[in-house]
Scaffold this active site. Structure first.
Site, PDB file in Angstrom:
ATOM      1  CB  CYS A  82      -0.770  -0.045   1.482  1.00  0.00           C
ATOM      2  SG  CYS A  82      -1.958   1.840   1.335  1.00  0.00           S
ATOM      3  CB  CYS A  90      -9.413  -4.089 -11.201  1.00  0.00           C
ATOM      4  SG  CYS A  90      -9.119  -2.735 -12.805  1.00  0.00           S
ATOM      5  CB  CYS A 144       0.197   2.327   6.139  1.00  0.00           C
ATOM      6  SG  CYS A 144      -1.545   0.842   5.194  1.00  0.00           S
ATOM      7  CB  CYS A 166      -5.433  -0.895   2.493  1.00  0.00           C
ATOM      8  SG  CYS A 166      -3.754  -1.383   3.606  1.00  0.00           S
ATOM      9  CB  CYS A 177      -3.672   3.197   5.886  1.00  0.00           C
ATOM     10  SG  CYS A 177      -3.848   2.751   3.967  1.00  0.00           S
TER      11      CYS A 177
END
Length: 139
Positions: free
Chosen positions: A52, A126, A55, A101, A104
């Site tokens: 991510c 996607c 984070c 995510c 976060c």
């Protein structure tokens, strides 16, 4: 399929704006979408781990990345299902499943099922390139 989790990385909107570029903020924090075929990882074949961008949580591995020709990086599974949250999204007059995510609560993209890709899960995560950072593995 929705997982009930609470983010472990919590920042104020001002902190997110200071950390992220305006484009990253628009996608990650405001659930935007980058234009198709413009992301840095759309055609990447580099072996590694995708994290991510907000984070650093591990989200996907290159082993599950495949060419869907849709304009965004596509994966058939997250590296660990507990690192993503799936939320039903009925905006724009259609039913989709948003991918966020788990650490976060940043927007990553959407997952689609049953499109007929020859993958083990028949899922296509996607994902916006701008939501990811690729950590190449050493050869």
């Amino acid at each position: 399929m929705t997982q009930e989790t609470r983010p472990t990385v919590v920042k104020s909107e001002a902190e997110w704006r200071a950390q992220l570029t305006p484009q990253e903020y628009q996608v990650l924090r405001e659930a935007g979408t980058e234009r198709a075929f413009t992301g840095e990882y759309t055609d990447t074949k580099t072996t590694g781990v995708y994290h991510c961008r907000a984070c650093g949580t591990e989200l996907f591995r290159s082993e599950t990345k495949f060419e869907s020709h849709c304009g965004w990086p596509s994966f058939y599974a997250p590296s660990d299902a507990k690192n993503v949250v799936l939320i039903e999204d009925t905006t724009l007059g259609m039913r989709r499943v948003e991918v966020r995510c788990a650490a976060c609560d940043s927007h990553l993209g959407h997952v689609f099922h049953g499109e007929g890709y020859g993958t083990p899960t028949d899922d296509r995560y996607c994902i916006n390139s701008i939501s990811l950072t690729l950590e190449p593995t050493e050869s």
